[in-house]
Write a protein that holds these residues in place. Structure first.
Motif, short mmCIF file in Angstrom:
data_model
loop_
_atom_site.label_atom_id
_atom_site.label_comp_id
_atom_site.label_asym_id
_atom_site.label_seq_id
_atom_site.Cartn_x
_atom_site.Cartn_y
_atom_site.Cartn_z
N ALA A 277 0.75 -1.25 -0.07
CA ALA A 277 -0.03 0.00 -0.06
C ALA A 277 1.01 1.24 -0.08
O ALA A 277 0.88 2.25 -0.57
CB ALA A 277 -1.14 0.21 1.33
N ASP A 278 2.16 1.25 0.66
CA ASP A 278 2.86 2.33 0.73
C ASP A 278 3.61 2.81 -0.91
O ASP A 278 3.43 3.71 -1.07
CB ASP A 278 4.05 2.02 1.78
CG ASP A 278 3.56 2.10 3.25
OD1 ASP A 278 2.39 2.70 3.53
OD2 ASP A 278 4.00 1.17 3.97
N ILE A 279 4.01 1.45 -1.24
CA ILE A 279 4.49 1.64 -2.57
C ILE A 279 3.55 2.38 -3.58
O ILE A 279 3.78 3.07 -4.47
CB ILE A 279 5.04 0.34 -3.31
CG1 ILE A 279 6.34 -0.13 -2.33
CG2 ILE A 279 5.42 0.17 -4.66
CD1 ILE A 279 7.45 0.59 -2.14
N ALA A 280 2.18 1.69 -3.64
CA ALA A 280 1.41 2.33 -4.29
C ALA A 280 0.92 3.71 -4.10
O ALA A 280 0.79 4.33 -5.13
CB ALA A 280 -0.12 1.35 -4.11
N SER B 240 -3.83 -2.57 -6.39
CA SER B 240 -3.83 -3.58 -7.62
C SER B 240 -3.01 -3.31 -8.70
O SER B 240 -2.24 -4.30 -9.29
CB SER B 240 -5.32 -4.06 -7.68
OG SER B 240 -5.74 -2.77 -8.48
N THR B 241 -2.80 -2.09 -8.84
CA THR B 241 -1.84 -1.80 -9.90
C THR B 241 -0.53 -1.75 -9.59
O THR B 241 0.18 -2.42 -10.49
CB THR B 241 -2.27 -0.21 -10.68
OG1 THR B 241 -3.51 -0.04 -11.21
CG2 THR B 241 -1.41 0.14 -11.56
N ALA B 242 -0.30 -1.55 -8.45
CA ALA B 242 1.08 -1.74 -8.09
C ALA B 242 1.62 -3.13 -7.99
O ALA B 242 2.82 -3.55 -8.30
CB ALA B 242 1.56 -0.98 -6.53
N SER B 243 0.78 -3.98 -7.59
CA SER B 243 1.09 -5.43 -7.42
C SER B 243 1.21 -6.08 -8.91
O SER B 243 2.25 -6.89 -9.20
CB SER B 243 -0.29 -6.29 -6.95
OG SER B 243 -0.02 -7.42 -6.90
N ARG B 244 0.21 -5.64 -9.74
CA ARG B 244 0.65 -6.11 -11.21
C ARG B 244 1.75 -5.61 -11.76
O ARG B 244 2.59 -6.01 -12.53
CB ARG B 244 -0.66 -5.69 -12.10
CG ARG B 244 -2.04 -6.33 -11.82
CD ARG B 244 -3.06 -6.16 -12.58
NE ARG B 244 -4.39 -6.94 -12.27
CZ ARG B 244 -5.35 -6.72 -12.67
NH1 ARG B 244 -5.53 -5.60 -13.80
NH2 ARG B 244 -6.64 -7.38 -12.45
N ALA B 245 2.24 -4.33 -11.63
CA ALA B 245 3.27 -3.65 -12.03
C ALA B 245 4.51 -4.39 -11.51
O ALA B 245 5.50 -4.52 -12.33
CB ALA B 245 3.18 -2.09 -11.71
#
Length: 339
Positions: free
Chosen positions: A10-13, A21-26
């Motif tokens: 969540a912090d990275i996102a 979810s976008t951060a996870s896919r990235a």
């Protein structure tokens, strides 16, 4: 001294100004996410020494982050994982899964006679299945397709209910190869391969297309059933084709392994290749360029194919829609057919 906080996804996102979810896919390098966004998220994660905790992620998402790859074999054949074509495409799949953060669980239909849905998916042994479809029609593929399971097949599509597939233009490739043999002056061309298999059935259809285009009726066709091994092709050539010399002047083999087995039998009998019999294979395995004479063949794009199998399956796992895809092939003319 302040204790450095371990950043969460969540912090990275939040730092990248994207959804979680976008951060996870990235971070998984999912091509659905814009390349600029992927690079930005990955650079932020690297700068903050952020690594996805695979175990925690699996507990949170109920995913194993493992993909099962099942190779279909006819129980009667001696074909094995050591088959050069299989090794080539499996290597691409393994590399691509590793790059995407997934493990690969490799099985064959000779050892896996279980209910695939229950054994792999319901038990969470795997998040999805890649099936290498060189074997005969397997009803379990249709059963998985009927429940919309995350499955992608390498091979040939059909009219029945099947999952997404990635394959080659088998019929076009076979027609091109047979037309090439005809152009070299061949008029009595044998087809070696087992037409009970999806891809081989299409290659046989392409062989017949070329004969018809040349004005030859189906009575000119000669189909000899062989499995995918050079050994079986060697024996079948000895038993069925040597007696047809000198009328026989061409062979289109449904795979390079079959072509190499036939070539060995002919050479031991003293047949000059390509002067007496011209030969063409299908696949372009590595050894086809280095045998003597070098083998004319139809090249399949296993690099693109393996990567597409992985990307389409991961898209299906993420709930995204995708289409089946046929990859172009090309004829590589070498010494075994050049007269």
């Amino acid at each position: 001294m302040a204790v450095r906080k371990n950043l969460t996804l969540a912090d990275i996102a939040a730092l990248a100004q994207v959804s979680e979810s976008t951060a996870s896919r990235a971070l998984r390098d999912n091509p659905v996410i814009n390349i600029d966004t992927r690079i930005r998220v990955q650079e932020i994660a690297k700068a903050h020494q952020f690594n996805v905790n695979a175990k925690a992620r699996s507990l949170r998402t109920q995913k194993s982050h493992t993909i099962a790859v099942i190779v279909l074999f006819d129980a009667k054949t001696q074909q094995a994982i050591s088959d050069p074509f299989l090794l080539e495409i499996l290597g691409v799949i393994a590399d691509e899964l590793t790059r995407r953060g997934y493990d690969m669980l490799l099985s064959t239909s000779k050892t896996t006679d279980k209910d695939w849905q229950n054994y792999y998916l319901d038990s969470r042994r795997a998040d999805g299945l890649i099936i290498i479809g060189q074997g005969e029609h397997d009803p379990r593929i249709g059963q998985l397709a009927a429940i919309d399971a995350p499955v992608v097949v390498w091979g040939a599509g059909s009219d029945d209910d099947r999952p997404i597939f990635v394959g080659s233009q088998n019929r076009i490739g076979a027609m091109t190869a047979t037309s090439h043999l005809l152009a070299q002056g061949c008029s009595h061309i044998a087809f070696l391969g087992d037409v009970r298999h999806n891809e081989i059935e299409l290659r046989y259809a392409g062989y017949l297309d070329a004969l018809a285009q040349a004005g030859l009726d189906q009575s000119a066709a000669l189909q000899i059933t062989t499995d995918f091994t050079a050994q079986d092709a060697y024996l079948k050539t000895q038993h069925y084709l040597l007696q047809r010399l000198p009328e026989l002047d061409g062979i289109f083999a449904a795979s390079d392994a079959i072509a190499l087995g036939a070539m060995k039998a002919l050479q031991e009998y003293g047949v000059a290749i390509p002067r007496q019999v011209a030969i063409c294979g299908f696949d372009d395995i590595a050894m086809s360029a280095y045998c003597s004479p070098s083998l004319t063949t139809v090249k399949q794009d296993t690099q693109t194919g393996g990567k597409l199998l992985v990307s389409k399956l991961l898209a299906r796992i993420d709930g995204e829609s995708c289409d089946s895809e046929l990859l172009p092939v090309r004829l590589l003319t070498r010494q075994s057919s050049a007269r």
